[in-house]
Design an enzyme around this catalytic site. Structure first.
Site, PDB file in Angstrom:
ATOM      1  N   ASN A  90       0.879  -1.167   0.000  1.00 37.44           N
ATOM      2  CA  ASN A  90       0.000   0.000   0.000  1.00 37.44           C
ATOM      3  C   ASN A  90       0.923   1.225   0.000  1.00 37.44           C
ATOM      4  OD1 ASN A  90      -1.459   2.315   0.944  1.00 37.44           O
ATOM      5  ND2 ASN A  90      -3.093   0.967   1.658  1.00 37.44           N
ATOM      6  N   GLU A  94      -3.839   2.042  -2.924  1.00 42.60           N
ATOM      7  CA  GLU A  94      -3.940   3.476  -2.586  1.00 42.60           C
ATOM      8  C   GLU A  94      -3.024   4.319  -3.474  1.00 42.60           C
ATOM      9  OE1 GLU A  94      -5.308   5.405   1.160  1.00 42.60           O
ATOM     10  OE2 GLU A  94      -4.148   3.767   2.035  1.00 42.60           O
ATOM     11  N   ASP A 111      -4.250  -4.821   0.704  1.00 42.38           N
ATOM     12  CA  ASP A 111      -4.598  -4.259   1.998  1.00 42.38           C
ATOM     13  C   ASP A 111      -6.039  -4.672   2.291  1.00 42.38           C
ATOM     14  OD1 ASP A 111      -5.295  -2.742   4.170  1.00 42.38           O
ATOM     15  OD2 ASP A 111      -4.652  -0.824   3.325  1.00 42.38           O
ATOM     16  N   ASN A 125      -7.463  -4.452   5.250  1.00 40.70           N
ATOM     17  CA  ASN A 125      -8.024  -3.646   6.331  1.00 40.70           C
ATOM     18  C   ASN A 125      -8.712  -4.504   7.390  1.00 40.70           C
ATOM     19  OD1 ASN A 125      -7.436  -0.832   6.279  1.00 40.70           O
ATOM     20  ND2 ASN A 125      -8.597  -0.636   4.389  1.00 40.70           N
ATOM     21  N   ASP A 181      -2.042  -6.226   5.768  1.00 40.55           N
ATOM     22  CA  ASP A 181      -1.703  -6.526   4.373  1.00 40.55           C
ATOM     23  C   ASP A 181      -1.419  -8.021   4.269  1.00 40.55           C
ATOM     24  OD1 ASP A 181      -1.250  -3.614   3.195  1.00 40.55           O
ATOM     25  OD2 ASP A 181      -0.327  -3.693   5.182  1.00 40.55           O
ATOM     26  N   ASP A 204       2.770   4.610   5.173  1.00 41.80           N
ATOM     27  CA  ASP A 204       2.546   4.087   6.515  1.00 41.80           C
ATOM     28  C   ASP A 204       2.465   2.553   6.521  1.00 41.80           C
ATOM     29  OD1 ASP A 204       0.172   4.278   5.108  1.00 41.80           O
ATOM     30  OD2 ASP A 204      -0.868   5.482   6.610  1.00 41.80           O
ATOM     31  N   HIS A 205       2.536   1.939   5.352  1.00 43.75           N
ATOM     32  CA  HIS A 205       2.623   0.487   5.219  1.00 43.75           C
ATOM     33  C   HIS A 205       4.042   0.104   4.815  1.00 43.75           C
ATOM     34  CE1 HIS A 205      -1.858  -0.396   4.883  1.00 43.75           C
ATOM     35  NE2 HIS A 205      -1.812   0.912   4.760  1.00 43.75           N
TER      36      HIS A 205
END
Length: 283
Positions: free
Chosen positions: A33, A60, A173, A175, A244, A273-274
């Site tokens: 991501n 993303e 991802d 989530n 993930d 941030d991943h």
């Protein structure tokens, strides 16, 4: 608390760079991501050069289709298929040395769903489904209901992929933190859409079709995270989440040889941030 050493696995254990380690008999597949392909393009190109995955799934993108960096990726030897969306969502599949053959760029089941969250292609003899599952917060509410409905559409489509018999990887991802082992402080996340019982149950039903959660298969008892928030020094404290995932169809599961997380990518300047999450399959 000090952060563990930056390494390729969630526990910080270092491993040689994949570009040096993997041979022609091994295929490396990763999901990342990127949290904005425009803002993070230098980090993406840097990681591709260092890790040299054979196939990479991105989520993303946060860019319209025409702003995808096709030329920059081609210069590194990667062909791509992608589905962009201005400011939000966006998914892509990259293949080293060739171009994936797109099968679909929307998850079946809702013709009115305009979100760019799924793309599927054939690459190097595999079917690759790259997905960015909805966040779902705040929960309960319409966004949470959309997430659960999306999960059901994914489960229906995944069942068809298994029935087809094609060797398949679902990567992206999701989530969702499937278990308490996948979140740094489970007691704080009970009402969050990434950890609510309904979402964890939906993931469990998906896996129960016959999929193998590759990272957890090889590291059954380890706390391995793939996401750390930008706030409150989450990465330094190792206050992370494992959201993930790479799911393997039954014919690919016996070929799984390695799996890990490139934590060092999260430690770079202006990172996503991943962190990239990857597997290696024995061919």
């Amino acid at each position: 608390m000090n952060a563990p050493p930056v390494g390729r696995f969630g526990d910080g254990a270092a491993e040689p760079a994949a570009a040096q380690a993997h041979s022609t008999a091994v295929m490396k597949i990763a999901t990342f991501n990127i949290n904005g392909v425009g803002a993070r393009l230098p980090r993406l190109l840097e990681w591709l050069e260092e890790a040299a995955p054979d196939i990479a799934c991105l989520q993303e993108l946060k860019a319209p289709t025409e702003r995808f960096p096709e030329a920059e990726l081609k210069a590194l030897g990667y062909g791509a298929v992608w589905h962009g969306q201005k400011s939000w969502n966006g998914v892509a599949i990259l293949s080293r040395g060739d171009t994936p053959v797109e099968r679909t760029r929307a998850l079946p089941g809702d013709p009115d769903d305009a979100h760019s969250r799924y793309i599927e292609a054939e690459a190097k003899g595999l079917v690759i489904g790259c997905l960015y599952l909805p966040n779902g917060n705040p929960a309960p509410g319409p966004k949470f209901e959309y997430k659960l409905a999306w999960f059901e559409r994914l489960r229906a489509h995944a069942a068809g992929l298994l029935k087809s018999g094609a060797p398949t990887v679902l990567a992206g991802d999701f989530n969702v933190m499937p278990t308490e082992l996948d979140v740094y402080a489970p007691e704080r996340w009970g009402d969050d859409a990434l950890f609510r019982p309904e979402v964890r149950e939906a993931y469990a039903r998906l896996v129960a079709q016959g999929w193998t959660d590759a990272l957890r298969e090889l590291h059954p008892g380890e706390r391995i995270y793939t996401f750390w928030d930008y706030f409150r020094n989450a990465f330094t404290r190792n206050a992370g989440l494992r959201i993930d995932h790479l799911l393997l169809s039954p014919d690919l599961a016996p070929r799984l040889r390695a799996a890990g997380v490139d934590r060092e990518a999260r430690a770079k300047e202006k990172p996503s941030d991943h962190a990239p999450t990857w597997i290696e399959l024995d061919l």
